[in-house]
Write a protein that holds these residues in place. Structure first.
Motif, PDB file in Angstrom:
ATOM      1  N   GLU A 143      12.835 -30.899  10.628  1.00  0.00           N
ATOM      2  CA  GLU A 143      12.762 -30.903  12.085  1.00  0.00           C
ATOM      3  C   GLU A 143      12.799 -29.503  12.706  1.00  0.00           C
ATOM      4  O   GLU A 143      12.370 -29.333  13.846  1.00  0.00           O
ATOM      5  CB  GLU A 143      13.910 -31.736  12.660  1.00  0.00           C
ATOM      6  N   VAL A 144      13.342 -28.530  11.995  1.00  0.00           N
ATOM      7  CA  VAL A 144      13.524 -27.203  12.585  1.00  0.00           C
ATOM      8  C   VAL A 144      12.802 -26.080  11.842  1.00  0.00           C
ATOM      9  O   VAL A 144      12.749 -24.954  12.337  1.00  0.00           O
ATOM     10  CB  VAL A 144      15.027 -26.850  12.716  1.00  0.00           C
ATOM     11  N   MET A 145      12.213 -26.363  10.690  1.00  0.00           N
ATOM     12  CA  MET A 145      11.544 -25.317   9.903  1.00  0.00           C
ATOM     13  C   MET A 145      10.275 -24.839  10.604  1.00  0.00           C
ATOM     14  O   MET A 145       9.708 -25.528  11.449  1.00  0.00           O
ATOM     15  CB  MET A 145      11.176 -25.853   8.516  1.00  0.00           C
ATOM     16  N   LYS A 146       9.854 -23.645  10.246  1.00  0.00           N
ATOM     17  CA  LYS A 146       8.568 -23.123  10.708  1.00  0.00           C
ATOM     18  C   LYS A 146       7.510 -23.614   9.719  1.00  0.00           C
ATOM     19  O   LYS A 146       7.692 -23.506   8.510  1.00  0.00           O
ATOM     20  CB  LYS A 146       8.568 -21.604  10.731  1.00  0.00           C
ATOM     21  N   THR A 147       6.425 -24.131  10.232  1.00  0.00           N
ATOM     22  CA  THR A 147       5.356 -24.607   9.354  1.00  0.00           C
ATOM     23  C   THR A 147       4.265 -23.559   9.174  1.00  0.00           C
ATOM     24  O   THR A 147       3.361 -23.740   8.371  1.00  0.00           O
ATOM     25  CB  THR A 147       4.740 -25.911   9.892  1.00  0.00           C
ATOM     26  N   HIS A 148       4.352 -22.471   9.925  1.00  0.00           N
ATOM     27  CA  HIS A 148       3.393 -21.374   9.788  1.00  0.00           C
ATOM     28  C   HIS A 148       4.078 -20.229   9.054  1.00  0.00           C
ATOM     29  O   HIS A 148       5.125 -19.752   9.487  1.00  0.00           O
ATOM     30  CB  HIS A 148       2.911 -20.907  11.158  1.00  0.00           C
ATOM     31  N   PHE A 149       3.495 -19.829   7.952  1.00  0.00           N
ATOM     32  CA  PHE A 149       4.066 -18.746   7.149  1.00  0.00           C
ATOM     33  C   PHE A 149       2.924 -17.997   6.470  1.00  0.00           C
ATOM     34  O   PHE A 149       1.809 -18.506   6.359  1.00  0.00           O
ATOM     35  CB  PHE A 149       5.072 -19.286   6.121  1.00  0.00           C
ATOM     36  N   ASP A 150       3.207 -16.800   6.036  1.00  0.00           N
ATOM     37  CA  ASP A 150       2.193 -15.983   5.372  1.00  0.00           C
ATOM     38  C   ASP A 150       2.402 -16.021   3.868  1.00  0.00           C
ATOM     39  O   ASP A 150       3.511 -15.810   3.378  1.00  0.00           O
ATOM     40  CB  ASP A 150       2.269 -14.539   5.871  1.00  0.00           C
ATOM     41  N   MET A 151       1.310 -16.313   3.138  1.00  0.00           N
ATOM     42  CA  MET A 151       1.353 -16.365   1.686  1.00  0.00           C
ATOM     43  C   MET A 151       0.441 -15.282   1.130  1.00  0.00           C
ATOM     44  O   MET A 151      -0.662 -15.087   1.631  1.00  0.00           O
ATOM     45  CB  MET A 151       0.928 -17.741   1.169  1.00  0.00           C
ATOM     46  N   VAL A 152       0.935 -14.564   0.134  1.00  0.00           N
ATOM     47  CA  VAL A 152       0.165 -13.481  -0.471  1.00  0.00           C
ATOM     48  C   VAL A 152       0.117 -13.652  -1.983  1.00  0.00           C
ATOM     49  O   VAL A 152       0.945 -14.339  -2.575  1.00  0.00           O
ATOM     50  CB  VAL A 152       0.762 -12.094  -0.133  1.00  0.00           C
ATOM     51  N   ASN A 153      -0.821 -12.971  -2.582  1.00  0.00           N
ATOM     52  CA  ASN A 153      -0.949 -12.924  -4.031  1.00  0.00           C
ATOM     53  C   ASN A 153      -0.051 -11.795  -4.529  1.00  0.00           C
ATOM     54  O   ASN A 153       0.007 -10.727  -3.915  1.00  0.00           O
ATOM     55  CB  ASN A 153      -2.426 -12.646  -4.379  1.00  0.00           C
ATOM     56  N   GLY A 154       0.623 -12.014  -5.624  1.00  0.00           N
ATOM     57  CA  GLY A 154       1.521 -11.001  -6.167  1.00  0.00           C
ATOM     58  C   GLY A 154       0.818  -9.716  -6.577  1.00  0.00           C
ATOM     59  O   GLY A 154       1.430  -8.649  -6.625  1.00  0.00           O
ATOM     60  N   MET A 155      -0.479  -9.791  -6.860  1.00  0.00           N
ATOM     61  CA  MET A 155      -1.241  -8.609  -7.248  1.00  0.00           C
ATOM     62  C   MET A 155      -1.683  -7.781  -6.045  1.00  0.00           C
ATOM     63  O   MET A 155      -2.124  -6.650  -6.201  1.00  0.00           O
ATOM     64  CB  MET A 155      -2.476  -9.014  -8.069  1.00  0.00           C
ATOM     65  N   ALA A 156      -1.563  -8.331  -4.840  1.00  0.00           N
ATOM     66  CA  ALA A 156      -1.941  -7.590  -3.634  1.00  0.00           C
ATOM     67  C   ALA A 156      -1.030  -6.380  -3.482  1.00  0.00           C
ATOM     68  O   ALA A 156       0.134  -6.400  -3.888  1.00  0.00           O
ATOM     69  CB  ALA A 156      -1.828  -8.486  -2.400  1.00  0.00           C
ATOM     70  N   THR A 157      -1.563  -5.345  -2.879  1.00  0.00           N
ATOM     71  CA  THR A 157      -0.724  -4.186  -2.580  1.00  0.00           C
ATOM     72  C   THR A 157       0.082  -4.498  -1.317  1.00  0.00           C
ATOM     73  O   THR A 157      -0.262  -5.410  -0.554  1.00  0.00           O
ATOM     74  CB  THR A 157      -1.562  -2.908  -2.339  1.00  0.00           C
ATOM     75  N   VAL A 158       1.115  -3.731  -1.105  1.00  0.00           N
ATOM     76  CA  VAL A 158       1.915  -3.890   0.111  1.00  0.00           C
ATOM     77  C   VAL A 158       1.033  -3.677   1.337  1.00  0.00           C
ATOM     78  O   VAL A 158       1.109  -4.420   2.310  1.00  0.00           O
ATOM     79  CB  VAL A 158       3.131  -2.932   0.096  1.00  0.00           C
ATOM     80  N   ALA A 159       0.149  -2.689   1.287  1.00  0.00           N
ATOM     81  CA  ALA A 159      -0.750  -2.413   2.418  1.00  0.00           C
ATOM     82  C   ALA A 159      -1.634  -3.627   2.705  1.00  0.00           C
ATOM     83  O   ALA A 159      -1.804  -4.019   3.864  1.00  0.00           O
ATOM     84  CB  ALA A 159      -1.598  -1.181   2.128  1.00  0.00           C
ATOM     85  N   GLU A 160      -2.201  -4.231   1.673  1.00  0.00           N
ATOM     86  CA  GLU A 160      -3.056  -5.418   1.852  1.00  0.00           C
ATOM     87  C   GLU A 160      -2.256  -6.582   2.420  1.00  0.00           C
ATOM     88  O   GLU A 160      -2.728  -7.296   3.304  1.00  0.00           O
ATOM     89  CB  GLU A 160      -3.692  -5.833   0.521  1.00  0.00           C
ATOM     90  N   ALA A 161      -1.055  -6.779   1.916  1.00  0.00           N
ATOM     91  CA  ALA A 161      -0.208  -7.880   2.388  1.00  0.00           C
ATOM     92  C   ALA A 161       0.135  -7.711   3.862  1.00  0.00           C
ATOM     93  O   ALA A 161       0.078  -8.673   4.635  1.00  0.00           O
ATOM     94  CB  ALA A 161       1.067  -7.969   1.549  1.00  0.00           C
ATOM     95  N   LEU A 162       0.474  -6.494   4.254  1.00  0.00           N
ATOM     96  CA  LEU A 162       0.813  -6.245   5.656  1.00  0.00           C
ATOM     97  C   LEU A 162      -0.392  -6.461   6.564  1.00  0.00           C
ATOM     98  O   LEU A 162      -0.262  -6.955   7.677  1.00  0.00           O
ATOM     99  CB  LEU A 162       1.372  -4.837   5.831  1.00  0.00           C
ATOM    100  N   GLN A 163      -1.585  -6.127   6.089  1.00  0.00           N
ATOM    101  CA  GLN A 163      -2.801  -6.332   6.880  1.00  0.00           C
ATOM    102  C   GLN A 163      -3.110  -7.804   7.074  1.00  0.00           C
ATOM    103  O   GLN A 163      -3.639  -8.199   8.098  1.00  0.00           O
ATOM    104  CB  GLN A 163      -4.001  -5.650   6.215  1.00  0.00           C
ATOM    105  N   GLN A 164      -2.788  -8.625   6.084  1.00  0.00           N
ATOM    106  CA  GLN A 164      -3.136 -10.042   6.189  1.00  0.00           C
ATOM    107  C   GLN A 164      -2.050 -10.890   6.851  1.00  0.00           C
ATOM    108  O   GLN A 164      -2.250 -12.074   7.067  1.00  0.00           O
ATOM    109  CB  GLN A 164      -3.532 -10.618   4.836  1.00  0.00           C
ATOM    110  N   MET A 165      -0.920 -10.278   7.207  1.00  0.00           N
ATOM    111  CA  MET A 165       0.118 -11.024   7.914  1.00  0.00           C
ATOM    112  C   MET A 165      -0.435 -11.502   9.250  1.00  0.00           C
ATOM    113  O   MET A 165      -0.992 -10.730  10.002  1.00  0.00           O
ATOM    114  CB  MET A 165       1.369 -10.168   8.121  1.00  0.00           C
ATOM    115  N   ARG A 166      -0.271 -12.783   9.528  1.00  0.00           N
ATOM    116  CA  ARG A 166      -0.860 -13.376  10.718  1.00  0.00           C
ATOM    117  C   ARG A 166       0.164 -13.706  11.797  1.00  0.00           C
ATOM    118  O   ARG A 166      -0.179 -13.814  12.954  1.00  0.00           O
ATOM    119  CB  ARG A 166      -1.583 -14.664  10.342  1.00  0.00           C
TER     120      ARG A 166
END
Length: 134
Positions: free
Chosen positions: A11-34
């Protein structure tokens, strides 16, 4: 004597979250955060028998920013936590809060049928859960 309303994680959880691949770089992950309110990234399984991981923005701050490492040269798998403690969507938020306290965590993925369906944090439980109490 009045009974408190049972509030479940679902009832209280967020259903929108960002998922990344472990092989992604930190820079790539930060760019794809929505999502603006994102404070963590779920690291996807490599295959069905694998487990999910998680990277908090505080991990990136501590492991990349503070150490002056280049975000495009650090992979997510290097700084993630894995496996992560997950919670069931039907759990009472009071027990979820106790679990967080016991293991000193601030958020956790919500898993149903081995798939992540949301993410729960102290903020969600207090502001969206406790605030519902009469």
């Amino acid at each position: 004597m009045t009974r408190k309303k049972l509030i479940r994680v679902r009832e209280v959880m967020k259903t929108h979250f960002d998922m990344v691949n472990g092989m992604a770089t930190v820079a790539e992950a930060l760019q794809q955060m929505r999502h603006v309110e994102t404070k963590s990234l779920i690291v996807d399984k490599r295959q069905e028998d694998d487990e999910y991981g998680m990277v908090m923005l505080s991990d990136i701050s501590r492991e990349v920013l503070a150490l002056d490492r280049a975000p495009d040269r650090v992979n997510i798998y290097e700084i993630m936590s894995k496996p992560v403690i997950s919670v069931d969507p039907e759990m009472d938020i009071r027990y979820c809060a106790r679990l967080f306290e016991r293991f000193n965590i601030s958020r956790a993925p919500v898993v149903e049928n081995r798939k992540i369906i949301g993410i729960i944090s102290h903020t969600d439980m207090v502001l969206r859960g406790l605030a519902q109490q009469p």
